[in-house]
Design an enzyme around this catalytic site. Structure first.
Site, PDB file in Angstrom:
ATOM      1  N   GLY A  12      56.863 -20.641  28.263  1.00 36.00           N
ATOM      2  CA  GLY A  12      56.635 -19.275  27.783  1.00 36.00           C
ATOM      3  C   GLY A  12      57.568 -18.326  28.518  1.00 36.00           C
ATOM      4  CB  ALA A  14      55.873 -16.767  33.331  1.00 37.44           C
ATOM      5  N   GLY A  15      57.829 -18.999  32.382  1.00 42.17           N
ATOM      6  CA  GLY A  15      58.521 -20.249  32.679  1.00 42.17           C
ATOM      7  C   GLY A  15      60.012 -20.156  32.416  1.00 42.17           C
ATOM      8  CG  PHE A 112      50.374   0.180  25.145  1.00 39.46           C
ATOM      9  CD1 PHE A 112      50.731   0.328  23.816  1.00 39.46           C
ATOM     10  CD2 PHE A 112      50.152  -1.112  25.629  1.00 39.46           C
ATOM     11  CE1 PHE A 112      50.863  -0.775  22.985  1.00 39.46           C
ATOM     12  CE2 PHE A 112      50.288  -2.215  24.814  1.00 39.46           C
ATOM     13  CZ  PHE A 112      50.639  -2.055  23.493  1.00 39.46           C
ATOM     14  CD  GLN A 225      42.842  -6.629  29.031  1.00 37.47           C
ATOM     15  OE1 GLN A 225      43.889  -7.074  28.569  1.00 37.47           O
ATOM     16  NE2 GLN A 225      42.812  -5.575  29.829  1.00 37.47           N
ATOM     17  CG  HIS A 227      42.699  -6.337  22.751  1.00 42.28           C
ATOM     18  ND1 HIS A 227      42.527  -5.476  21.708  1.00 42.28           N
ATOM     19  CD2 HIS A 227      43.937  -6.090  23.244  1.00 42.28           C
ATOM     20  CE1 HIS A 227      43.623  -4.733  21.566  1.00 42.28           C
ATOM     21  NE2 HIS A 227      44.497  -5.088  22.488  1.00 42.28           N
ATOM     22  CG  LEU A 237      45.890  -8.268  19.681  1.00 42.84           C
ATOM     23  CD1 LEU A 237      44.686  -8.002  20.555  1.00 42.84           C
ATOM     24  CD2 LEU A 237      47.149  -8.276  20.499  1.00 42.84           C
ATOM     25  CD  GLU A 240      46.011  -0.683  24.762  1.00 43.89           C
ATOM     26  OE1 GLU A 240      45.049  -1.421  25.039  1.00 43.89           O
ATOM     27  OE2 GLU A 240      46.776  -0.219  25.615  1.00 43.89           O
ATOM     28  NE  ARG A 271      44.802  -3.868  26.032  1.00 42.09           N
ATOM     29  CZ  ARG A 271      45.834  -4.673  25.975  1.00 42.09           C
ATOM     30  NH1 ARG A 271      45.812  -5.822  26.641  1.00 42.09           N
ATOM     31  NH2 ARG A 271      46.892  -4.357  25.273  1.00 42.09           N
ATOM     32  CG  HIS A 336      43.811  -9.708  24.876  1.00 43.57           C
ATOM     33  ND1 HIS A 336      44.521 -10.255  23.824  1.00 43.57           N
ATOM     34  CD2 HIS A 336      44.661  -8.833  25.483  1.00 43.57           C
ATOM     35  CE1 HIS A 336      45.748  -9.725  23.801  1.00 43.57           C
ATOM     36  NE2 HIS A 336      45.849  -8.876  24.797  1.00 43.57           N
ATOM     37  CD  GLU A 360      46.971 -14.615  29.947  1.00 46.64           C
ATOM     38  OE1 GLU A 360      47.857 -14.398  29.099  1.00 46.64           O
ATOM     39  OE2 GLU A 360      45.756 -14.704  29.667  1.00 46.64           O
ATOM     40  NE  ARG A 371      47.088  -8.036  30.216  1.00 40.81           N
ATOM     41  CZ  ARG A 371      47.621  -7.736  29.026  1.00 40.81           C
ATOM     42  NH1 ARG A 371      48.674  -6.944  28.956  1.00 40.81           N
ATOM     43  NH2 ARG A 371      47.097  -8.212  27.922  1.00 40.81           N
TER      44      ARG A 371
HETATM   45  C1  LIG Z   1      47.720 -11.850  20.853  1.00 40.08           C
HETATM   46  C2  LIG Z   1      48.239 -11.381  22.173  1.00 40.08           C
HETATM   47  C3  LIG Z   1      49.006 -10.214  22.246  1.00 40.08           C
HETATM   48  C4  LIG Z   1      49.491  -9.764  23.465  1.00 40.08           C
HETATM   49  N1  LIG Z   1      50.231  -8.610  23.502  1.00 40.08           N
HETATM   50  C5  LIG Z   1      50.726  -8.187  24.693  1.00 40.08           C
HETATM   51  C6  LIG Z   1      51.532  -7.016  24.769  1.00 40.08           C
HETATM   52  O1  LIG Z   1      51.801  -6.352  23.771  1.00 40.08           O
HETATM   53  N2  LIG Z   1      52.000  -6.636  25.969  1.00 40.08           N
HETATM   54  C7  LIG Z   1      51.754  -7.348  27.095  1.00 40.08           C
HETATM   55  O2  LIG Z   1      52.229  -6.971  28.142  1.00 40.08           O
HETATM   56  N3  LIG Z   1      51.009  -8.465  27.046  1.00 40.08           N
HETATM   57  C8  LIG Z   1      50.487  -8.909  25.879  1.00 40.08           C
HETATM   58  N4  LIG Z   1      49.718 -10.036  25.846  1.00 40.08           N
HETATM   59  C9  LIG Z   1      49.615 -10.873  27.032  1.00 40.08           C
HETATM   60  C10 LIG Z   1      50.877 -11.693  27.214  1.00 40.08           C
HETATM   61  O3  LIG Z   1      51.441 -11.965  25.965  1.00 40.08           O
HETATM   62  C11 LIG Z   1      50.628 -13.002  27.907  1.00 40.08           C
HETATM   63  O4  LIG Z   1      49.873 -12.797  29.033  1.00 40.08           O
HETATM   64  C12 LIG Z   1      51.955 -13.638  28.316  1.00 40.08           C
HETATM   65  O5  LIG Z   1      52.823 -13.746  27.229  1.00 40.08           O
HETATM   66  C13 LIG Z   1      51.742 -14.989  28.936  1.00 40.08           C
HETATM   67  O6  LIG Z   1      53.002 -15.589  29.161  1.00 40.08           O
HETATM   68  P1  LIG Z   1      53.129 -16.876  30.050  1.00 40.08           P
HETATM   69  O7  LIG Z   1      54.564 -17.197  30.139  1.00 40.08           O
HETATM   70  O8  LIG Z   1      52.381 -16.690  31.294  1.00 40.08           O
HETATM   71  O9  LIG Z   1      52.351 -18.007  29.225  1.00 40.08           O
HETATM   72  P2  LIG Z   1      52.536 -18.587  27.746  1.00 40.08           P
HETATM   73  O10 LIG Z   1      53.521 -17.856  26.951  1.00 40.08           O
HETATM   74  O11 LIG Z   1      51.168 -18.749  27.204  1.00 40.08           O
HETATM   75  O12 LIG Z   1      53.170 -20.009  27.989  1.00 40.08           O
HETATM   76  C14 LIG Z   1      52.434 -21.071  28.548  1.00 40.08           C
HETATM   77  C15 LIG Z   1      53.299 -22.298  28.550  1.00 40.08           C
HETATM   78  O13 LIG Z   1      52.664 -23.303  29.329  1.00 40.08           O
HETATM   79  C16 LIG Z   1      52.744 -24.527  28.693  1.00 40.08           C
HETATM   80  N5  LIG Z   1      51.617 -25.361  29.119  1.00 40.08           N
HETATM   81  C17 LIG Z   1      50.319 -25.006  29.233  1.00 40.08           C
HETATM   82  N6  LIG Z   1      49.582 -26.059  29.640  1.00 40.08           N
HETATM   83  C18 LIG Z   1      50.433 -27.092  29.776  1.00 40.08           C
HETATM   84  C19 LIG Z   1      50.275 -28.456  30.144  1.00 40.08           C
HETATM   85  N7  LIG Z   1      49.099 -28.978  30.443  1.00 40.08           N
HETATM   86  N8  LIG Z   1      51.372 -29.231  30.164  1.00 40.08           N
HETATM   87  C20 LIG Z   1      52.590 -28.732  29.832  1.00 40.08           C
HETATM   88  N9  LIG Z   1      52.791 -27.462  29.488  1.00 40.08           N
HETATM   89  C21 LIG Z   1      51.726 -26.653  29.456  1.00 40.08           C
HETATM   90  C22 LIG Z   1      52.739 -24.197  27.230  1.00 40.08           C
HETATM   91  O14 LIG Z   1      53.371 -25.209  26.508  1.00 40.08           O
HETATM   92  C23 LIG Z   1      53.526 -22.904  27.185  1.00 40.08           C
HETATM   93  O15 LIG Z   1      54.902 -23.174  27.044  1.00 40.08           O
HETATM   94  C24 LIG Z   1      49.216 -10.490  24.636  1.00 40.08           C
HETATM   95  C25 LIG Z   1      48.451 -11.644  24.559  1.00 40.08           C
HETATM   96  C26 LIG Z   1      47.933 -12.069  23.356  1.00 40.08           C
HETATM   97  C27 LIG Z   1      47.048 -13.268  23.329  1.00 40.08           C
END
Ligand SMILES: Cc1cc2nc3c(=O)[nH]c(=O)nc-3n(C[C@H](O)[C@H](O)[C@H](O)COP(=O)(O)OP(=O)(O)OC[C@H]3O[C@@H](n4cnc5c(N)ncnc54)[C@H](O)[C@@H]3O)c2cc1C
Ligand code: SF4
Ligand code: SF4
Ligand code: FES
Lengths: 557, 323
Positions: A12, A14-15, A112, A225, A227, A237, A240, A271, A336, A360, A371
């Protein structure tokens, strides 16, 4: 055998941001259980916060974040988050992100919740999609090696240091190991622990649980959280951003009920405040149908909706048959985001040598008890980069990672074979459903000791049942049922830690609201909750909150 | 309310076990807003845990769940049952073009391979500063021009339905070409239209036969076929037409301007260049049978009008937006 200096779990935001950072200095690999583009980051709609306007300033962003967090965020971390925000957004722009623009050609920003300035940079209502594709494109450009559709089974640690990971390659069904001197966990949220969630079906939270089993601490897990505006029924979703652009909330009596709860910020209160107000309206009988409210965008106009909120208009049409240009959208609060997660310092480091976390799944903590919208995307890129830099520095000068003994593979093979061989027992999915409902009822928007006791009792029973699962698909390749059963066991640990944390925190702060303790209690609870792995289950303790400039005040909107 | 009944016929195949696929039938209840993914989840959760399909966001944004529904590529999570239910059962099959692995899961590696080969990223015009202190200015119009292309979720619906991709495995395909166009038209990008041409392997945009299938199936209204013509335009403007297809189009352009009609005699020579000598034996045979057109011909009577069309079109300063 596969080996990297730094291995990243999760593709995702972060990764991938971490991977780009490490890639400049050390050998990096990414494992992800879905193709990176399928990560839930793509679903983020509304935007990413940064004080980039001349009329705005970083100090205000810091204050809004700290206040939004109900003073539980670590203020040193919040300062970093907000200081690095403009840089992070500019970086994304220069890497190719297609942000919406102002007439002057600058990145467009919208208001926001919980913020005093329109600080949220956006790409229509597809900001996460745009950012995720941009980082993936750059990862391709820089030749980052990604192991797609590998499901991580264990993070290996030994003597307080990380050694690598064990994963199931879904394509072959084989157990693989990867040696690494550092591992960065970027596995996102656990929304599917709750029955009503905006999260993807894949958001089951293994990463947090894997890190816990490897020796890291889970922090502030009771802060979940909800939403305010998720589509009634599917809980998809509605950003906001919809309220930022002028959407209003109404109850069954046609009242703009936020007047009663947050007269100054109204629909754009944070929220936690809006979700609780909505839940109260519904509980007191002013809900519509069997328990939803109306989000009215009809005043915004077709053009603006088409330009700035095209995705949510499409979602409302597809999933509820409602055209937001002319009709209000039925919405209800839903899980959320996870404020809690793997406890890290401001470099993403955990207590385990070489084990980092970002995004996250991590808890630095910049979000505290609640948040702000737009701060999570920011968190992923700011702390993704920082964790990448720190991990690269950590591995520098270390010998190549030690090979992982074959016995590790054997041990996991045996476990999987045993699960596949089991003929008696339950299928995991109805059991998982019970967990989701128990959590929604007991540890939802409003909490109470009685409800939490009940949820925890239910979880105890569910845990026993989870020891006796059977999987009907006996094959190895793309066995989603097997993967689901494994995910469920991790979710269950998180459910337990969330509920226990919520039960012991006898106060109300941010998203954690106890009907039996409706006030914030700084004397006893201006603290982080910590859960670490003990002999038989989680052991709970607390740690201090870092307060620099902003002394806790009563939080009113 | 789940008050209606649907019958699903689902393609099933167990890797290493089944030599031939079979179809399993399921009867399920659905309501007004039920989508296909809801039914698939119901099957996996409560009827047959072994059913394999990919899914994640369940809201049409992650691109996981594309499959063929009654023969057409669709996102299961975005397709309402009520919209595809007909007289017979709803037939669910894995995407076309790519090898089926298990049930509704296909091997997408070839899709990613061709995608990755168009250099689907922004190649900045200068090295980026370590710590950028501003964004690049971009007008609303510049963003609007490529916004639609940026909506692609890489679900592979288009490429798996593409007639050229079906027969020519090295064709870059609509998704990759739309991506190529998205960057070629980005004012911040340095590489430009070179991306879409491909060398011999993979095969570039001139292999597209304009059947428009990609645009029809795309769940995000990306309109890859439009992107392909836009990319062609950009390629000409930038002066990068160096593959067979591009030369063929240029020859077309020149001959029509000069003679008012196509000169089938010179087209292959100019398009294939010296390589056309390889066709010498074929040419001799055609000539012997009177089938090869003469490269010498007469200008059509109203050539002036043709040239005016050219001049007018060029005066509009065509930057690649072809209608
Ligand atoms: C619908 C929605 C809308 C949002 N809108 C906003 C917004 O407008 N603004 C904002 O700031 N935030 C928003 N958020 C929050 C934000 O999008 C997320 O918190 C953020 O994108 C998380 O990113 P991440 O890289 O941490 O994880 P993710 O993008 O969830 O990536 C997780 C990764 O981990 C991998 N993974 C997980 N478990 C395993 C495993 N066991 N083995 C191998 N790989 C694994 C998955 O394959 C994936 O690639 C929203 C969240 C949602 C749900
Ligand atoms: S228009 Fe071209 S790219 Fe699109 S499906 Fe047809 S042949 Fe393929
Ligand atoms: S262009 Fe459309 S159909 Fe093709 S991959 Fe992108 S979103 Fe899917
Ligand atoms: S599940 Fe994400 S597009 Fe269908």
């Amino acid at each position: 055998m596969l080996s990297y200096d730094v291995l990243i779990i999760g593709g995702g935001l972060a990764g991938l941001r971490a991977a780009l950072e490490v890639g400049q200095q050390a050998k990096v690999g990414v494992v992800t259980k879905v193709y990176p583009m399928r990560s839930h980051s793509v679903a983020a709609q509304g935007g990413i916060n940064a004080a980039i306007s001349e009329e705005d300033n970083t100090e205000d962003h810091i204050y809004d974040t700290v206040k939004g967090s109900d003073y539980l965020a670590d203020q040193d971390a919040v300062e970093i988050l907000c200081d690095e925000a403009p840089r992070a957004v500019y970086e994304m722009d220069q890497m190719g992100a297609l942000f919406s623009r102002t007439e002057a050609g600058r990145i467009a920003q919208r208001p926001f919740g919980g913020q005093d300035f329109p600080r949220t940079c956006y790409a229509a209502d597809k900001t996460g999609h745009i950012l995720q594709h941009t980082l993936y494109e750059q990862a391709l450009r820089h030749n980052v090696k990604v192991h797609n559709e590998w499901f991580v089974l264990e993070i290996l640690s030994d003597g307080g240091e990380v050694r690598g990971i064990v994963a199931l390659d879904t394509h072959t069904g084989k157990v693989e190991t990867i040696a690494a001197n550092a591992v960065i966990v970027c596995t996102g949220g656990y929304g599917r622990v709750f029955s009503r969630s905006t999260n993807a079906l894949i958001n089951t939270g293994e990463g947090m649980s894997l890190a816990y089993h490897a020796g890291a601490a889970l922090k502030d897990m009771e802060f979940v959280q909800f939403h305010p505006t998720t589509l009634y029924g599917s809980n998809i979703l509605i950003s906001e951003g919809a309220r930022g652009e002028g959407g209003l909330l109404f109850n069954s009596e046609g009242e703009r009920f936020m007047e009663k709860y947050a007269p100054s910020k109204m629909e754009l209160a944070p929220r936690d405040v809006v979700s609780r107000s909505m839940e109260t309206e519904i509980q007191e009988g002013r809900g519509i149908g069997d328990g939803y409210l109306h989000l009215d965008l009809t005043g915004i106009g077709a053009d603006l909706i088409g330009d700035r909120l095209p995705q949510i208009a499409e979602l409302a049409r597809t999933y509820l048959g409602v055209d937001p240009v002319t009709e209000p959208i039925p919405v209800q609060p839903g899980q959320h985001y996870s404020m809690g997660g793997i406890g890290t310092d401001v470099h993403g480091a955990t207590e385990v040598g070489g084990l980092y976390a970002a995004g996250e799944c991590a808890c630095v903590s910049v979000h505290g008890a609640n948040r702000l919208g737009g701060n999570s995307l920011l968190d992923t890129v700011v702390f993704g980069r920082r964790a990448g830099a720190a991990a690269a520095a950590y591995v520098k000068g270390r010998p190549r990672p030690a090979p992982i003994p074959d016995s590790v593979v054997q041990e996991h093979e045996n476990k999987l074979s045993a699960l596949l061989a089991a003929d008696s027992g339950e299928s995991f999915s109805p059991v998982r459903k019970e967990m989701e409902v128990a959590m929604m009822n007991g540890a939802g928007v409003y909490r109470h000791k009685d409800g939490l006791d009940k949820a925890i009792d239910q979880l105890d029973v569910i845990k026993k049942r989870a020891e006796n699962l059977t999987v009907s698909d006996k094959t190895r390749k793309f066995n989603f049922e097997l993967q689901g059963a494994l995910e469920f066991k991790h979710s269950l640990l998180l459910a337990e830690v969330i509920a226990e944390g919520a039960r012991s925190r006898e106060e109300s702060r941010g998203a954690h609201f106890r009907n039996d303790f409706p006030e914030r209690n700084d004397a006893d609870w201006l603290k982080h909750t910590i859960a670490t792995k003990g002999e038989d289950g989680p052991v709970y303790s607390t740690s201090d909150v870092s307060i620099t400039k902003h002394q806790p005040k009563k939080r009113v909107y | 309310m789940l008050d209606k009944k649907a019958e699903l016929e689902i393609f099933r195949m167990e890797p290493d076990v089944d030599e031939f696929p079979r179809f399993d039938t399921f009867q399920l209840e659905y309501g007004e807003h039920t989508v296909l993914l809801d039914l698939l989840r119901e099957i996996r959760d409560n009827r047959d845990g072994s059913l394999a399909f990919r899914s994640a966001c369940r809201s049409g944004i992650c691109g996981s769940c594309a499959m063929r529904v009654n023969g057409y590529a669709k996102l299961a999570c975005q397709t309402r049952v009520a919209d595809v239910v007909g007289k017979g059962p709803i037939i669910l099959e894995p995407l076309g073009v790519y090898p089926a692995i298990k049930d509704l899961v296909v091997d997408l590696e070839p899709f990613w391979d061709t995608h990755n080969k168009v250099k689907p990223w922004l190649e900045p015009k200068s090295t980026l500063p370590d710590v950028p202190t501003s964004e690049s200015l971009m007008s609303i119009q510049e963003v609007d021009k490529i916004k639609r292309l940026g909506d692609c979720i890489l679900c592979a619906s288009c490429t798996s339905s593409c007639n050229t991709a079906e027969v020519e495995k090295n064709f870059q395909g609509p998704a990759a070409l739309a991506k190529a166009c998205r960057f070629a038209a980005d004012p911040r990008d340095a590489l430009g239209a070179e991306r879409g041409l491909g060398e011999i392997k993979p095969k570039g945009l001139y292999w597209c036969c304009y059947c428009n299938m990609c645009t029809e199936v795309c769940p995000k209204d990306v309109r890859p076929a439009e992107a392909i013509s836009m990319l062609k335009g950009l390629g000409f403007t930038a002066g990068v037409p160096h593959d067979i297809g591009a030369r063929r189009s240029l020859t077309f352009y020149d001959t029509v301007r000069r003679w008012g009609k196509i000169n089938e005699g010179t087209l292959p020579i100019r398009a294939k260049g010296i390589g056309v000598l390889g066709y010498f034996p074929l040419g001799m045979r055609l000539l012997a049978r009177g089938k090869l057109p003469s490269p010498f011909m007469d200008v059509i009577p109203r050539i002036k009008e043709v040239r005016t069309v050219y001049d007018n079109r060029e005066a509009q300063g065509d930057g690649g937006e072809h209608e």
